[in-house]
Design a protein around this motif. Sequence first.
Motif, PDB file in Angstrom:
ATOM      1  N   LYS A 216       0.938  -1.255  -0.085  1.00 12.43           N
ATOM      2  CA  LYS A 216      -0.085   0.027   0.035  1.00 12.43           C
ATOM      3  C   LYS A 216       0.717   1.346   0.026  1.00 12.43           C
ATOM      4  CE  LYS A 216      -4.373  -1.567   2.195  1.00 12.43           C
ATOM      5  NZ  LYS A 216      -5.234  -1.373   3.467  1.00 12.43           N
ATOM      6  N   ALA A 217       2.010   1.238   0.594  1.00 11.46           N
ATOM      7  CA  ALA A 217       2.778   2.292   1.012  1.00 11.46           C
ATOM      8  C   ALA A 217       3.405   2.624  -0.394  1.00 11.46           C
ATOM      9  CB  ALA A 217       3.868   2.235   2.003  1.00 11.46           C
ATOM     10  N   MET A 218       3.913   1.412  -1.103  1.00 10.29           N
ATOM     11  CA  MET A 218       4.600   1.754  -2.417  1.00 10.29           C
ATOM     12  C   MET A 218       3.721   2.215  -3.340  1.00 10.29           C
ATOM     13  SD  MET A 218       7.411  -1.570  -2.367  1.00 10.29           S
ATOM     14  CE  MET A 218       7.870  -1.326  -3.886  1.00 10.29           C
ATOM     15  N   ASP A 219       2.381   1.659  -3.260  1.00 11.66           N
ATOM     16  CA  ASP A 219       1.309   2.221  -4.457  1.00 11.66           C
ATOM     17  C   ASP A 219       0.978   3.731  -4.059  1.00 11.66           C
ATOM     18  OD1 ASP A 219       0.740  -0.061  -5.508  1.00 11.66           O
ATOM     19  OD2 ASP A 219      -0.842  -0.564  -4.322  1.00 11.66           O
ATOM     20  N   ALA A 220       1.129   4.297  -2.791  1.00  8.54           N
ATOM     21  CA  ALA A 220       0.943   5.565  -2.596  1.00  8.54           C
ATOM     22  C   ALA A 220       2.297   6.436  -3.022  1.00  8.54           C
ATOM     23  CB  ALA A 220       0.989   5.888  -1.027  1.00  8.54           C
ATOM     24  N   LEU A 221       3.511   5.738  -2.779  1.00  7.03           N
ATOM     25  CA  LEU A 221       4.669   6.510  -3.359  1.00  7.03           C
ATOM     26  C   LEU A 221       4.693   6.536  -4.662  1.00  7.03           C
ATOM     27  CD1 LEU A 221       7.188   5.083  -0.887  1.00  7.03           C
ATOM     28  CD2 LEU A 221       6.533   7.411  -1.128  1.00  7.03           C
ATOM     29  N   LYS A 222       4.107   5.423  -5.583  1.00  5.75           N
ATOM     30  CA  LYS A 222       4.209   5.431  -7.025  1.00  5.75           C
ATOM     31  C   LYS A 222       3.215   6.506  -7.393  1.00  5.75           C
ATOM     32  CE  LYS A 222       4.520   0.451  -7.198  1.00  5.75           C
ATOM     33  NZ  LYS A 222       3.487  -0.724  -7.317  1.00  5.75           N
ATOM     34  N   LYS A 223       2.040   6.744  -6.893  1.00  7.56           N
ATOM     35  CA  LYS A 223       1.007   7.986  -7.415  1.00  7.56           C
ATOM     36  C   LYS A 223       1.591   9.081  -7.227  1.00  7.56           C
ATOM     37  CE  LYS A 223      -2.917   4.874  -6.454  1.00  7.56           C
ATOM     38  NZ  LYS A 223      -4.144   4.705  -5.585  1.00  7.56           N
ATOM     39  N   THR A 224       2.458   9.290  -6.302  1.00  2.00           N
ATOM     40  CA  THR A 224       2.871  10.703  -5.974  1.00  2.00           C
ATOM     41  C   THR A 224       4.277  11.195  -6.763  1.00  2.00           C
ATOM     42  OG1 THR A 224       4.233  10.080  -3.962  1.00  2.00           O
ATOM     43  CG2 THR A 224       2.131  10.826  -3.589  1.00  2.00           C
ATOM     44  N   GLY A 225       4.725  10.037  -7.497  1.00  2.00           N
ATOM     45  CA  GLY A 225       5.929  10.159  -8.198  1.00  2.00           C
ATOM     46  C   GLY A 225       7.181   9.975  -7.372  1.00  2.00           C
ATOM     47  N   ALA A 226       7.123   9.737  -6.130  1.00  2.00           N
ATOM     48  CA  ALA A 226       8.373   9.566  -5.265  1.00  2.00           C
ATOM     49  C   ALA A 226       9.309   8.392  -5.743  1.00  2.00           C
ATOM     50  CB  ALA A 226       7.918   9.665  -3.930  1.00  2.00           C
ATOM     51  N   ILE A 227       8.777   7.370  -6.169  1.00  2.00           N
ATOM     52  CA  ILE A 227       9.513   6.430  -6.747  1.00  2.00           C
ATOM     53  C   ILE A 227       9.423   5.805  -8.184  1.00  2.00           C
ATOM     54  CG2 ILE A 227       9.785   5.268  -4.471  1.00  2.00           C
ATOM     55  CD1 ILE A 227       7.615   3.145  -5.157  1.00  2.00           C
ATOM     56  N   GLU A 228      10.683   5.371  -8.688  1.00  2.00           N
ATOM     57  CA  GLU A 228      10.394   4.871 -10.063  1.00  2.00           C
ATOM     58  C   GLU A 228      10.939   3.448 -10.334  1.00  2.00           C
ATOM     59  OE1 GLU A 228      12.987   7.623 -12.010  1.00  2.00           O
ATOM     60  OE2 GLU A 228      14.647   7.027 -10.894  1.00  2.00           O
ATOM     61  N   SER A 229      10.689   2.889 -11.140  1.00  2.00           N
ATOM     62  CA  SER A 229      10.945   1.406 -11.511  1.00  2.00           C
ATOM     63  C   SER A 229      11.827   1.474 -12.624  1.00  2.00           C
ATOM     64  CB  SER A 229       9.748   0.657 -11.764  1.00  2.00           C
ATOM     65  OG  SER A 229      10.236  -0.794 -12.109  1.00  2.00           O
ATOM     66  N   PRO A 230      13.164   1.309 -12.287  1.00  2.00           N
ATOM     67  CA  PRO A 230      14.327   1.016 -13.416  1.00  2.00           C
ATOM     68  C   PRO A 230      14.235  -0.361 -14.052  1.00  2.00           C
ATOM     69  CG  PRO A 230      15.380   0.875 -11.305  1.00  2.00           C
ATOM     70  CD  PRO A 230      13.795   1.311 -11.044  1.00  2.00           C
ATOM     71  N   VAL A 231      13.839  -1.263 -13.193  1.00  2.00           N
ATOM     72  CA  VAL A 231      13.938  -2.891 -13.538  1.00  2.00           C
ATOM     73  C   VAL A 231      12.493  -3.309 -13.174  1.00  2.00           C
ATOM     74  CG1 VAL A 231      16.471  -3.003 -13.995  1.00  2.00           C
ATOM     75  CG2 VAL A 231      15.250  -3.516 -11.901  1.00  2.00           C
TER      76      VAL A 231
END
Length: 64
Positions: free
Chosen positions: A41-56
């Motif tokens: 859930k926390a990672m979903d929230a961070l994805k939505k705010t653009g705080a994290i990205e997926s390089p792989v």
Amino acid sequence: MEGHQVEATDRVLDAMKAAGKPVGGGEVAEMTGLDRKLVDKAMDALKKTGAIESPVRCKWQPKA
């Protein structure tokens, strides 16, 4: 519950920064001691705010 989610999001982001490499949800759960569902859930929230990205695929890291 909202307060717990904010705290979990902060802990997840801090753990990802400390890892220094792209990590998956399971790794973050192990590093933080948080329940995997809470980490997801926390990672979903961070994805939505653009705080994290997926390089792989299936791995995430804080945005630079």
